[in-house]
Design a protein around this motif. Sequence first.
Motif, PDB file in Angstrom:
ATOM      1  N   HIS A 134       2.018   7.659 -13.848  1.00  0.00           N
ATOM      2  CA  HIS A 134       0.949   7.006 -14.618  1.00  0.00           C
ATOM      3  C   HIS A 134       0.112   5.979 -13.853  1.00  0.00           C
ATOM      4  O   HIS A 134      -0.814   5.440 -14.410  1.00  0.00           O
ATOM      5  CB  HIS A 134       1.555   6.369 -15.886  1.00  0.00           C
ATOM      6  N   ASP A 170       7.730   3.244 -20.072  1.00  0.00           N
ATOM      7  CA  ASP A 170       8.124   2.868 -18.715  1.00  0.00           C
ATOM      8  C   ASP A 170       7.936   1.348 -18.588  1.00  0.00           C
ATOM      9  O   ASP A 170       7.049   0.775 -19.221  1.00  0.00           O
ATOM     10  CB  ASP A 170       7.204   3.604 -17.737  1.00  0.00           C
ATOM     11  N   VAL A 171       8.772   0.694 -17.782  1.00  0.00           N
ATOM     12  CA  VAL A 171       8.705  -0.773 -17.704  1.00  0.00           C
ATOM     13  C   VAL A 171       7.398  -1.271 -17.075  1.00  0.00           C
ATOM     14  O   VAL A 171       7.008  -2.419 -17.261  1.00  0.00           O
ATOM     15  CB  VAL A 171       9.938  -1.333 -16.946  1.00  0.00           C
ATOM     16  N   HIS A 172       6.721  -0.386 -16.333  1.00  0.00           N
ATOM     17  CA  HIS A 172       5.445  -0.761 -15.713  1.00  0.00           C
ATOM     18  C   HIS A 172       4.269  -0.344 -16.603  1.00  0.00           C
ATOM     19  O   HIS A 172       4.327   0.699 -17.263  1.00  0.00           O
ATOM     20  CB  HIS A 172       5.305  -0.075 -14.348  1.00  0.00           C
ATOM     21  N   ASP A 259      13.139   2.626 -16.293  1.00  0.00           N
ATOM     22  CA  ASP A 259      13.223   1.390 -15.499  1.00  0.00           C
ATOM     23  C   ASP A 259      13.187   0.118 -16.341  1.00  0.00           C
ATOM     24  O   ASP A 259      13.215  -0.987 -15.807  1.00  0.00           O
ATOM     25  CB  ASP A 259      12.152   1.357 -14.387  1.00  0.00           C
ATOM     26  N   GLY A 296       9.429   6.480 -14.360  1.00  0.00           N
ATOM     27  CA  GLY A 296      10.199   5.713 -13.372  1.00  0.00           C
ATOM     28  C   GLY A 296      11.666   5.594 -13.729  1.00  0.00           C
ATOM     29  O   GLY A 296      12.152   6.205 -14.691  1.00  0.00           O
ATOM     30  N   TYR A 298      14.798   3.506 -11.198  1.00  0.00           N
ATOM     31  CA  TYR A 298      15.148   3.434  -9.774  1.00  0.00           C
ATOM     32  C   TYR A 298      16.619   3.204  -9.544  1.00  0.00           C
ATOM     33  O   TYR A 298      17.075   3.137  -8.419  1.00  0.00           O
ATOM     34  CB  TYR A 298      14.228   2.414  -9.086  1.00  0.00           C
TER      35      TYR A 298
HETATM   36 ZN   LIG Z   1       7.929   2.323 -13.846  1.00  0.00          ZN
END
Ligand SMILES: [Zn+2]
Length: 377
Positions: A134, A170-172, A259, A296, A298
């Motif tokens: 994204h 997603d955390v971002h 994430d 994501g 990780y």
């Molecule tokens: Zn992410």
Amino acid sequence: MESRTILIYSDELACAEYSAAHPFKPLRAKIFMELLHRYYNLQEDHFRIMRPEPLDEEILYLFHSRPYIELLKKAGRGEFDPEMFRAGLGNDENPVFKGMFDLALTIAGGTHGGAMALVQGEADTVFDPISGLHHAKRDQASGFCYVNDVACAIADLVRKGFRVASVDIDVHHGDGVQEAFYATDRVLTISLHESAATLFPGTGFETEIGVGAGRGYNVNVPFRAGADDEVYLSAFEAVVPPLLDRFRPDIVFAEIGADSHREDHLANLNLTSNGYTRVVSRIKALSPLMLAMGGGGYNVYRTAALWAAAWSALTGMRMEDKFTGLVGGMMYGPEAKAGSIEEAPFVLQGQEKELCANEAARVVRYIRETVFPIHAI
Ligand SMILES: [Zn+2]
């Protein structure tokens, strides 16, 4: 029972990587497959596996610029061009390597193929673990993403007349998808993420609500670093269901990056499998058709375990451990590294909890006051 779920997967893609040291690991998908086989009594009438095929290149240009794609092709052939630096190519984050264009095209083809299968009535749920890139911009690679598979597939559906919602957990911040549809009311884009104050890419403020016809069709829910399941779920419930109910999408693209989990070393939220699977199951309940994209995550083992736990939310299949009976709190087997697939709840305490809850309440209030009226909610 007719198969209504499609899993996009190939061993070949799961074994690809940018470089041995790079944190983006398609291998998570292979571990996820192993966990699926362990925790679910998989039978062919439950789901079908679809191999990702390279995207029709013309679809790339619905979002990306031609000069940028030319640079990606050159990079993938091992050729150098000084313009690459300006396009975010060739740094530690977005390394250049042979075959990278074909890899990006295949990832994007998986997403697009999944979306097509949904709108053509072949399934009501698709999960594509290696997708949801994204961050890629129109003419720039960013945050491990070269081609924005999400934006390309959505743009193609919009062109075909579908109403699309994008829900990104997603955390971002999903900045590339936001960029793609910032000025249109044909796509409702909602991103829930850790605040720009502490995390890449430094955007996704609640005040970014779209422009022109798109005003009110771009929604950001930033969380203070540390936010736990409770804080996250309460903001999700306040914002996402009313907007999806009102917008009535034909299909929902859900970037379910793992994430946001508390053991992810690239970010700082405190979700557990409890909150994560709850959110995925809420999105599923709100979606007429759902394309879930891995995004994501990780912590390789934890991400695979979270996706495996989310599989029951996506498919309604019951999770059990074939080796030790029903899933309990035991630690066992190869995934002992990650702990068991389901986790004990984690609840933030004290002043940190208060700060996180207050910040989330402030953001929700802003969205209720500024975005909801545009939708007559
Ligand atoms: Zn992410």
